[in-house]
Design an enzyme around this catalytic site. Structure first.
Site, mmCIF file in Angstrom:
data_model
loop_
_atom_site.group_PDB
_atom_site.id
_atom_site.type_symbol
_atom_site.label_atom_id
_atom_site.label_comp_id
_atom_site.label_asym_id
_atom_site.label_seq_id
_atom_site.Cartn_x
_atom_site.Cartn_y
_atom_site.Cartn_z
ATOM 1 N N LYS A 1 0.900 -1.201 0.001
ATOM 2 C CA LYS A 1 0.015 -0.007 -0.097
ATOM 3 C C LYS A 1 0.837 1.228 0.102
ATOM 4 C CE LYS A 1 -4.549 0.582 0.086
ATOM 5 N NZ LYS A 1 -5.401 -0.321 -0.603
ATOM 6 N N TYR B 1 -23.912 4.501 -1.848
ATOM 7 C CA TYR B 1 -24.419 4.593 -3.439
ATOM 8 C C TYR B 1 -23.497 5.207 -4.188
ATOM 9 C CZ TYR B 1 -28.237 3.403 -6.475
ATOM 10 O OH TYR B 1 -29.221 2.992 -7.534
ATOM 11 N N ASN C 1 -19.345 3.696 -6.271
ATOM 12 C CA ASN C 1 -19.134 2.813 -7.086
ATOM 13 C C ASN C 1 -19.671 1.303 -6.880
ATOM 14 O OD1 ASN C 1 -17.124 0.494 -7.820
ATOM 15 N ND2 ASN C 1 -16.547 2.013 -9.440
ATOM 16 N N GLY D 1 -21.800 0.361 -4.366
ATOM 17 C CA GLY D 1 -23.188 0.203 -4.024
ATOM 18 C C GLY D 1 -24.106 0.340 -5.220
HETATM 19 P P1 NAD Z 1 -17.461 5.873 -3.467
HETATM 20 O O1 NAD Z 1 -16.681 7.140 -2.762
HETATM 21 O O2 NAD Z 1 -17.725 5.715 -4.833
HETATM 22 O O3 NAD Z 1 -18.771 5.604 -2.788
HETATM 23 C C1 NAD Z 1 -18.959 5.780 -1.371
HETATM 24 C C2 NAD Z 1 -20.539 6.095 -0.737
HETATM 25 O O4 NAD Z 1 -20.616 5.967 0.439
HETATM 26 C C3 NAD Z 1 -21.179 7.319 -1.718
HETATM 27 O O5 NAD Z 1 -22.414 7.164 -1.938
HETATM 28 C C4 NAD Z 1 -21.351 8.190 -0.310
HETATM 29 O O6 NAD Z 1 -22.469 9.057 -0.118
HETATM 30 C C5 NAD Z 1 -21.574 7.150 0.748
HETATM 31 N N1 NAD Z 1 -21.332 7.644 2.217
HETATM 32 C C6 NAD Z 1 -20.583 8.282 2.661
HETATM 33 N N2 NAD Z 1 -20.659 8.613 3.858
HETATM 34 C C7 NAD Z 1 -21.949 7.830 4.110
HETATM 35 C C8 NAD Z 1 -22.448 7.430 5.544
HETATM 36 N N3 NAD Z 1 -22.127 8.278 6.629
HETATM 37 N N4 NAD Z 1 -23.731 6.750 5.525
HETATM 38 C C9 NAD Z 1 -23.955 6.206 4.080
HETATM 39 N N5 NAD Z 1 -23.149 6.323 3.096
HETATM 40 C C10 NAD Z 1 -22.172 7.235 3.178
HETATM 41 O O7 NAD Z 1 -16.908 4.751 -2.695
HETATM 42 P P2 NAD Z 1 -16.563 3.167 -3.283
HETATM 43 O O8 NAD Z 1 -15.419 2.910 -4.163
HETATM 44 O O9 NAD Z 1 -18.134 2.643 -3.596
HETATM 45 O O10 NAD Z 1 -16.170 2.333 -2.053
HETATM 46 C C11 NAD Z 1 -17.130 2.111 -0.850
HETATM 47 C C12 NAD Z 1 -16.258 1.126 0.195
HETATM 48 O O11 NAD Z 1 -16.027 -0.130 -0.556
HETATM 49 C C13 NAD Z 1 -15.141 1.717 0.673
HETATM 50 O O12 NAD Z 1 -15.268 1.170 1.981
HETATM 51 C C14 NAD Z 1 -13.950 1.045 -0.135
HETATM 52 O O13 NAD Z 1 -12.820 0.823 0.625
HETATM 53 C C15 NAD Z 1 -14.799 -0.282 -0.633
HETATM 54 N N6 NAD Z 1 -14.002 -0.936 -1.664
HETATM 55 C C16 NAD Z 1 -14.380 -0.307 -2.865
HETATM 56 C C17 NAD Z 1 -13.702 -0.948 -3.916
HETATM 57 C C18 NAD Z 1 -13.921 -0.179 -5.382
HETATM 58 O O14 NAD Z 1 -13.548 -0.888 -6.311
HETATM 59 N N7 NAD Z 1 -14.586 0.838 -5.535
HETATM 60 C C19 NAD Z 1 -12.836 -1.968 -3.834
HETATM 61 C C20 NAD Z 1 -12.750 -2.438 -2.622
HETATM 62 C C21 NAD Z 1 -13.203 -1.899 -1.479
#
Ligand code: NAD
Length: 440
Positions: free
Chosen positions: A130, A243, A245, A247
């Site tokens: 990382k 909601y 990436n 979600g």
């Molecule tokens: P993102 O930034 O695209 O979306 C995050 C979402 O969470 C947004 O809709 C935001 O409004 C919402 N959010 C923020 N605070 C909040 C709260 N207090 N209550 C409810 N919703 C809230 O992020 P992402 O890429 O979708 O990542 C989300 C999670 O998935 C993270 O924990 C990330 O580490 C994990 N993750 C993502 C990936 C990936 O490829 N995108 C890979 C592995 C893990």
């Protein structure tokens, strides 16, 4: 001239510490100590040799760098950055680069350890790493971000390479930043070496299918969980916290691949509920137009906390860490908890959910689809031969399905919850490589 007054990362930020998160005053445990404790538990059950256990408790290598960057006002600002290569017994290390004002070396160490276990659980031939830079990208111009990204590669590039360590995007870094980094690295080498970084735009050697890979991998796991639990998921209800990436794609692919009926979704402003189901395209359109899912016509408002406690078949936490705790775990009614977010469930909650019979698909299995397609990107870059979308999906499905069943079988064998089982699978694989290589 170097601006001397600007702190480049306080000692508290750089060193190991129990963290008090900015603003809210809550003391949070040190993430690296958590990572070490999780390993300790697995090591005890696996009866790991003490030397292997000791080796796996620490990163193999880390590089701390100081980055002078010329800002738009003409002054030079100095940033602090890190790269931690946790363990490469199974192959070159892999892991994202975060740009964040609250980055600490211990967060980076913990995330590098978790990347090691994530790559091992999906059985891709990579270790874990990382990287991070203490900075606030929200206050930086595009040009400043580009110069910071290039400065990072000029310092850290010496320990990167397709055979050594391959970064990817993470919090506040994106495909454009990866493209600048791949470009800078290619200049240092004197030839194009796009495979040194994944999560690149398609035009620069990115892979088909990377966008929805995390959610897709999670949906494949949910499908398999339905099979082992004897649950018919077609028409079954789902709720999604977050909601973004992960979600939004879970909503779409849950419907398209499994026939799930998503009844509740939320973002940082709150959630919406309609037991007749929420139409994916219509919710997306509403979010695009208004900036939130809240206010979606025909749905009632629901808080983020209440969403977690709905009597649905599948619950997807896809936003934040530590949302399911000892306090609310007794009220979780979902049959399957599919953790797309990293670290949504605390260790105390894990025990409660296990006793209640909630089937947890732990984060580093459930969201491993992203790193798996990143690995596919590396392979395609190495061969300079690109797969079509169907091939990516088929190979991702194979990897996720095999990983799911390895974890499920381990949980049955040792009568432990799935998170610990995932650790047992992953640690066992890394330990075997360490042993075979004669390191300990
Ligand atoms: P993102 O930034 O695209 O979306 C995050 C979402 O969470 C947004 O809709 C935001 O409004 C919402 N959010 C923020 N605070 C909040 C709260 N207090 N209550 C409810 N919703 C809230 O992020 P992402 O890429 O979708 O990542 C989300 C999670 O998935 C993270 O924990 C990330 O580490 C994990 N993750 C993502 C990936 C990936 O490829 N995108 C890979 C592995 C893990």
């Amino acid at each position: 001239m170097v601006e001397k007054k600007e702190p480049i990362g306080t000692q508290e930020q750089i060193e190991r510490r129990p963290t008090a998160a900015a603003g809210d005053g809550r003391v949070r445990p040190n993430p690296f100590e958590i990572a070490q404790k999780q390993l300790d538990l697995a090591a005890e059950i696996l009866e790991l040799e003490p030397a292997i256990h000791a080796l796996l408790r620490e990163p193999l290598r880390e590089l701390h760098v100081t980055l002078p960057v010329r800002m738009d006002d003409g002054k030079v600002k100095v940033f602090k950055g890190f790269r931690v290569q946790y363990n490469d017994a199974r192959g070159p290390t892999k892991g994202g680069i975060r740009f964040h004002p609250e980055e600490t070396i211990d967060t980076v160490r913990a995330l590098a350890a978790w990347m090691t276990w994530k790559c091992a659980v999906v059985d891709i031939p990579l270790g874990g790493a990382k990287g991070g830079v203490i900075c606030n990208p929200k206050t930086m111009s595009k040009g400043e971000l580009e110069r910071l990204s290039r400065a990072y590669i000029r310092q850290v590039g010496r320990i990167l390479g397709i055979e050594k360590d391959v970064p990817a995007p993470d919090v506040y870094t994106d495909p454009q930043i990866m493209a600048w980094m791949a470009d800078e690295f290619s200049f240092l080498q004197g030839y194009n070496e796009f495979g040194v970084i994944t999560g690149k735009p398609l035009a620069l050697g990115g892979s088909q299918g990377r966008n929805d890979a995390t959610a897709r991998g999670g949906i494949y796991c949910v499908r398999e969980a339905g099979k082992v639990l004897g649950l018919n998921l077609n028409g079954a209800t789902a709720a999604i916290q977050g909601y973004g990436n992960a979600g939004t794609y879970a909503h779409q692919l849950g419907r398209d691949l499994l026939g799930l009926k998503t009844v509740a979704v939320s973002d940082s402003k709150g959630g919406i509920l309609n037991w007749d189901g929420l139409n994916y395209e219509a919710v997306m359109e509403h979010k695009k137009a208004t900036g939130s899912v809240v206010g979606f016509p025909g749905a009632q408002f629901i808080t983020n906390e209440a969403l977690l406690e709905l009597p649905v078949t599948v619950l997807f936490p896809a936003a934040l860490e530590n949302v399911i705790t000892a306090e609310n775990a007794p009220r979780i009614q979902a049959k399957i908890l599919a953790e797309l977010a990293n670290g949504p469930t605390t260790p105390e909650a894990d025990d409660i959910l296990y006793k209640k019979g909630v089937y947890v698909i732990p984060d580093f299995l459930c969201n491993a689809g992203g790193v798996t397609v990143s690995y596919f990107e590396m392979v395609q870059n190495a061969y300079d031969y690109y797969w079509d979308l169907e091939t990516v999906h088929e190979r991702l499905d194979k990897k996720m399905t095999a990983a799911f069943h390895a974890v499920h079988a381990m949980a049955q064998k040792y009568k432990v919850h799935n998170r610990l089982a995932a650790y047992l699978v992953a640690v066992n694989r890394v330990a075997e490589a360490v042993r075979l290589r004669g390191w300990a």
